[in-house]
Motif scaffolding. Structure first.
Motif, PDB file in Angstrom:
ATOM      1  N   THR A 106       0.825  -1.211   0.000  1.00  0.00           N
ATOM      2  CA  THR A 106       0.000   0.000   0.000  1.00  0.00           C
ATOM      3  C   THR A 106       0.857   1.258   0.000  1.00  0.00           C
ATOM      4  OG1 THR A 106      -1.750  -1.179   1.205  1.00  0.00           O
ATOM      5  CG2 THR A 106      -1.840   1.225   1.208  1.00  0.00           C
ATOM      6  N   LEU A 107       1.905   1.268   0.814  1.00  0.00           N
ATOM      7  CA  LEU A 107       2.796   2.428   0.868  1.00  0.00           C
ATOM      8  C   LEU A 107       3.541   2.628  -0.450  1.00  0.00           C
ATOM      9  CD1 LEU A 107       4.256   2.066   4.483  1.00  0.00           C
ATOM     10  CD2 LEU A 107       2.513   3.675   3.688  1.00  0.00           C
ATOM     11  N   LEU A 108       3.937   1.534  -1.090  1.00  0.00           N
ATOM     12  CA  LEU A 108       4.615   1.631  -2.393  1.00  0.00           C
ATOM     13  C   LEU A 108       3.687   2.207  -3.452  1.00  0.00           C
ATOM     14  CD1 LEU A 108       6.685  -1.700  -2.581  1.00  0.00           C
ATOM     15  CD2 LEU A 108       7.573   0.632  -2.415  1.00  0.00           C
ATOM     16  N   LEU A 109       2.444   1.743  -3.460  1.00  0.00           N
ATOM     17  CA  LEU A 109       1.470   2.262  -4.423  1.00  0.00           C
ATOM     18  C   LEU A 109       1.203   3.748  -4.198  1.00  0.00           C
ATOM     19  CD1 LEU A 109      -1.080  -0.712  -4.527  1.00  0.00           C
ATOM     20  CD2 LEU A 109       0.519  -0.030  -6.335  1.00  0.00           C
ATOM     21  N   ILE A 115      -2.140   5.374  -5.958  1.00  0.00           N
ATOM     22  CA  ILE A 115      -3.246   5.564  -5.027  1.00  0.00           C
ATOM     23  C   ILE A 115      -3.314   7.041  -4.656  1.00  0.00           C
ATOM     24  CG2 ILE A 115      -4.159   5.029  -2.724  1.00  0.00           C
ATOM     25  CD1 ILE A 115      -2.854   2.346  -2.853  1.00  0.00           C
ATOM     26  N   HIS A 116      -4.477   7.623  -4.785  1.00  0.00           N
ATOM     27  CA  HIS A 116      -4.665   9.015  -4.400  1.00  0.00           C
ATOM     28  C   HIS A 116      -4.811   9.113  -2.882  1.00  0.00           C
ATOM     29  CE1 HIS A 116      -4.949  10.199  -8.560  1.00  0.00           C
ATOM     30  NE2 HIS A 116      -5.931   9.306  -8.766  1.00  0.00           N
ATOM     31  N   GLN A 117      -4.632  10.309  -2.391  1.00  0.00           N
ATOM     32  CA  GLN A 117      -4.656  10.520  -0.948  1.00  0.00           C
ATOM     33  C   GLN A 117      -5.999  10.132  -0.340  1.00  0.00           C
ATOM     34  OE1 GLN A 117      -1.984  11.487   0.969  1.00  0.00           O
ATOM     35  NE2 GLN A 117      -3.323  10.943   2.682  1.00  0.00           N
ATOM     36  N   ASP A 118      -7.091  10.443  -1.030  1.00  0.00           N
ATOM     37  CA  ASP A 118      -8.404  10.098  -0.479  1.00  0.00           C
ATOM     38  C   ASP A 118      -8.607   8.588  -0.444  1.00  0.00           C
ATOM     39  OD1 ASP A 118      -8.377   9.956  -3.206  1.00  0.00           O
ATOM     40  OD2 ASP A 118     -10.470  10.615  -3.461  1.00  0.00           O
ATOM     41  N   GLU A 119      -8.053   7.875  -1.423  1.00  0.00           N
ATOM     42  CA  GLU A 119      -8.128   6.425  -1.408  1.00  0.00           C
ATOM     43  C   GLU A 119      -7.266   5.842  -0.285  1.00  0.00           C
ATOM     44  OE1 GLU A 119      -8.766   5.176  -6.080  1.00  0.00           O
ATOM     45  OE2 GLU A 119      -6.774   5.846  -5.456  1.00  0.00           O
ATOM     46  N   PHE A 120      -6.115   6.460  -0.073  1.00  0.00           N
ATOM     47  CA  PHE A 120      -5.245   6.016   1.011  1.00  0.00           C
ATOM     48  C   PHE A 120      -5.908   6.220   2.366  1.00  0.00           C
ATOM     49  CE2 PHE A 120      -1.904   6.908   4.176  1.00  0.00           C
ATOM     50  CZ  PHE A 120      -1.236   5.695   4.130  1.00  0.00           C
ATOM     51  N   HIS A 122      -8.945   6.042   3.001  1.00  0.00           N
ATOM     52  CA  HIS A 122      -9.933   4.978   3.157  1.00  0.00           C
ATOM     53  C   HIS A 122      -9.263   3.663   3.568  1.00  0.00           C
ATOM     54  CE1 HIS A 122     -13.544   2.599   2.485  1.00  0.00           C
ATOM     55  NE2 HIS A 122     -12.841   1.785   1.706  1.00  0.00           N
ATOM     56  N   LEU A 123      -8.027   3.448   3.079  1.00  0.00           N
ATOM     57  CA  LEU A 123      -7.316   2.203   3.374  1.00  0.00           C
ATOM     58  C   LEU A 123      -6.637   2.209   4.741  1.00  0.00           C
ATOM     59  CD1 LEU A 123      -5.602   1.551  -0.090  1.00  0.00           C
ATOM     60  CD2 LEU A 123      -7.484   0.254   0.912  1.00  0.00           C
ATOM     61  N   VAL A 124      -6.466   3.385   5.316  1.00  0.00           N
ATOM     62  CA  VAL A 124      -5.763   3.488   6.595  1.00  0.00           C
ATOM     63  C   VAL A 124      -6.419   2.636   7.665  1.00  0.00           C
ATOM     64  CG1 VAL A 124      -5.332   5.073   8.523  1.00  0.00           C
ATOM     65  CG2 VAL A 124      -4.687   5.725   6.211  1.00  0.00           C
ATOM     66  N   LYS A 125      -7.754   2.596   7.658  1.00  0.00           N
ATOM     67  CA  LYS A 125      -8.483   1.824   8.655  1.00  0.00           C
ATOM     68  C   LYS A 125      -8.123   0.346   8.570  1.00  0.00           C
ATOM     69  CE  LYS A 125     -13.194   1.010  10.303  1.00  0.00           C
ATOM     70  NZ  LYS A 125     -14.637   1.290  10.087  1.00  0.00           N
ATOM     71  N   HIS A 126      -8.025  -0.170   7.346  1.00  0.00           N
ATOM     72  CA  HIS A 126      -7.659  -1.582   7.168  1.00  0.00           C
ATOM     73  C   HIS A 126      -6.197  -1.818   7.544  1.00  0.00           C
ATOM     74  CE1 HIS A 126     -11.476  -2.422   5.175  1.00  0.00           C
ATOM     75  NE2 HIS A 126     -11.305  -1.319   4.459  1.00  0.00           N
ATOM     76  N   LEU A 127      -5.336  -0.861   7.210  1.00  0.00           N
ATOM     77  CA  LEU A 127      -3.931  -0.995   7.575  1.00  0.00           C
ATOM     78  C   LEU A 127      -3.759  -0.982   9.093  1.00  0.00           C
ATOM     79  CD1 LEU A 127      -2.192   1.331   4.957  1.00  0.00           C
ATOM     80  CD2 LEU A 127      -2.385  -1.158   4.913  1.00  0.00           C
ATOM     81  N   ALA A 128      -4.561  -0.179   9.769  1.00  0.00           N
ATOM     82  CA  ALA A 128      -4.498  -0.121  11.235  1.00  0.00           C
ATOM     83  C   ALA A 128      -4.858  -1.467  11.839  1.00  0.00           C
ATOM     84  CB  ALA A 128      -5.436   0.969  11.750  1.00  0.00           C
ATOM     85  N   LYS A 129      -5.840  -2.157  11.252  1.00  0.00           N
ATOM     86  CA  LYS A 129      -6.212  -3.490  11.728  1.00  0.00           C
ATOM     87  C   LYS A 129      -5.052  -4.466  11.558  1.00  0.00           C
ATOM     88  CE  LYS A 129     -11.231  -3.397  11.092  1.00  0.00           C
ATOM     89  NZ  LYS A 129     -12.384  -4.045  10.392  1.00  0.00           N
ATOM     90  N   ASP A 130      -4.366  -4.377  10.412  1.00  0.00           N
ATOM     91  CA  ASP A 130      -3.210  -5.249  10.177  1.00  0.00           C
ATOM     92  C   ASP A 130      -2.116  -4.977  11.195  1.00  0.00           C
ATOM     93  OD1 ASP A 130      -4.300  -6.613   8.054  1.00  0.00           O
ATOM     94  OD2 ASP A 130      -3.466  -5.287   6.527  1.00  0.00           O
ATOM     95  N   ILE A 131      -1.898  -3.701  11.498  1.00  0.00           N
ATOM     96  CA  ILE A 131      -0.868  -3.335  12.475  1.00  0.00           C
ATOM     97  C   ILE A 131      -1.254  -3.845  13.862  1.00  0.00           C
ATOM     98  CG2 ILE A 131       0.250  -1.410  13.658  1.00  0.00           C
ATOM     99  CD1 ILE A 131       0.046   0.142  11.004  1.00  0.00           C
ATOM    100  N   ASP A 132      -2.521  -3.654  14.241  1.00  0.00           N
ATOM    101  CA  ASP A 132      -2.987  -4.133  15.553  1.00  0.00           C
ATOM    102  C   ASP A 132      -2.838  -5.643  15.666  1.00  0.00           C
ATOM    103  OD1 ASP A 132      -3.614  -1.617  16.395  1.00  0.00           O
ATOM    104  OD2 ASP A 132      -5.735  -1.745  15.848  1.00  0.00           O
TER     105      ASP A 132
END
Length: 322
Positions: A106-109, A115-120, A122-132
């Motif tokens: 995701t960070l590479l894209l 990936i546009h900032q608004d799309e990112f 939206h993805l932050v929530k899912h990335l936070a789950k992966d981190i948790d």
């Protein structure tokens, strides 16, 4: 020599092994005595050899078979440890690598402009789950390794049980809120006990986290405890998916550690329940489960204490919804 002893032991029970040793000793002694002192008759030589064998063979056979039994048990323990390690390696390879790869890609894209900032956002929530999920796995693994050490021992002190339970439940309030799950803290009596608070927190956090994970949205998770003169029995109850009798049989087996997803596709490793059992064993307590498939699950665990002091009467407290 060790392999021969273990092989012989697996092919005979203790009594037959001793009989075999006695028989072999009699034959050997009879032959040796015959060459040294020729007998006037077979009976004389056989009686003399048998007498010597009976005196020496039983203790020799007992020592030999005891050693073989010990070696067999040690061999089984090593195989069990290797199976657990292999299982953990597979879990780590999958459950650590997967979330980290998702974050990396995701960070590479984002960096390359795909990936546009608004799309990112939206993805932050899912990335936070992966981190948790990754942090929880890492934390459990570190704690599991520490508890497994032979020199590990609980660090006891006076603990306010009500505050300890409240702290553990409050930690999961955001997770429960996301699934619209009500966390209920039933504390009929405020009590102080001598125990290791960090070890209790490990168990409660894992059990509450699991209860939320396998609960249906818009349900509840209830935490409570009962007091006796020598121990406190904690319980964590949910109204989720429950477990089958087959799953219950394998639940606390270290060789059956497996990853399972929750009702909202939450990831897990299966390491938490095994960690809970290990911790409770270190505290000289017990842990068990009551469950029915489709009807929910209640985990119970006891914590012995040399000193239990009641701080608040039952009538002064009411259930707290977190």
């Amino acid at each position: 020599m060790k392999r021969f002893i273990i092989y012989a032991y697996t092919r005979m029970n203790t009594m037959s092994g001793i009989i075999f040793v006695i028989w072999a000793t009699v034959c050997s002694l009879y032959t040796l005595l015959y060459w040294l002192v020729p007998f006037t008759s077979f009976g004389t030589g056989f009686i003399l050899a048998s007498a010597i064998s009976l005196i020496t063979a039983y203790p020799v056979g007992w020592v030999l078979l005891s050693y073989a039994s010990k070696m067999k048990i040690q061999g089984q323990a090593v195989k069990q440890d290797n199976r657990v390690k292999d299982k953990l390696i597979n879990i780590l390879g999958h459950d650590l690598k997967g979330p980290l790869n998702n974050i990396k890609q995701t960070l590479l894209l984002l960096h390359e402009g795909y990936i546009h900032q608004d799309e990112f956002d939206h993805l932050v929530k899912h990335l936070a789950k992966d981190i948790d999920s990754t942090l929880n796995l890492t934390s459990n693994l570190v704690k599991w390794i520490n508890v497994q050490k032979k020199d590990f021992s609980p660090e006891t002190c006076n603990v306010n049980v009500r505050e300890l339970v409240r702290e553990c439940i409050t930690l999961y309030d955001p997770v429960a809120l996301e699934k619209n799950i009500e966390l209920v803290n039933y504390n009929p009596v405020n009590v102080e006990m001598q125990t290791d608070p960090e070890m209790i927190k490990i168990v409660l956090r894992n059990l509450v986290g699991n209860a939320i994970k396998f609960s249906h949205p818009h349900s509840s998770v209830e935490v409570s405890y009962e007091i006796s003169s020598t121990e406190i029995t904690f319980s964590v109850m949910d109204y989720g998916v429950g477990m089958s009798p087959q799953d219950v049989k394998l639940l606390f087996s270290p060789s059956e550690i497996k990853s399972q997803t929750g009702t909202n596709q939450e990831k897990g490793t299966g390491l938490g329940i095994n960690l809970c059992k290990t911790v409770i064993n270190k505290l000289n307590g017990k842990i068990w489960v009551e469950t029915e498939l489709g009807e929910g699950t209640t985990f119970y665990f006891t914590v012995p204490s040399p000193s239990i002091k009641i701080l608040t009467a039952k009538s002064d407290l009411t259930p707290t919804v977190i």
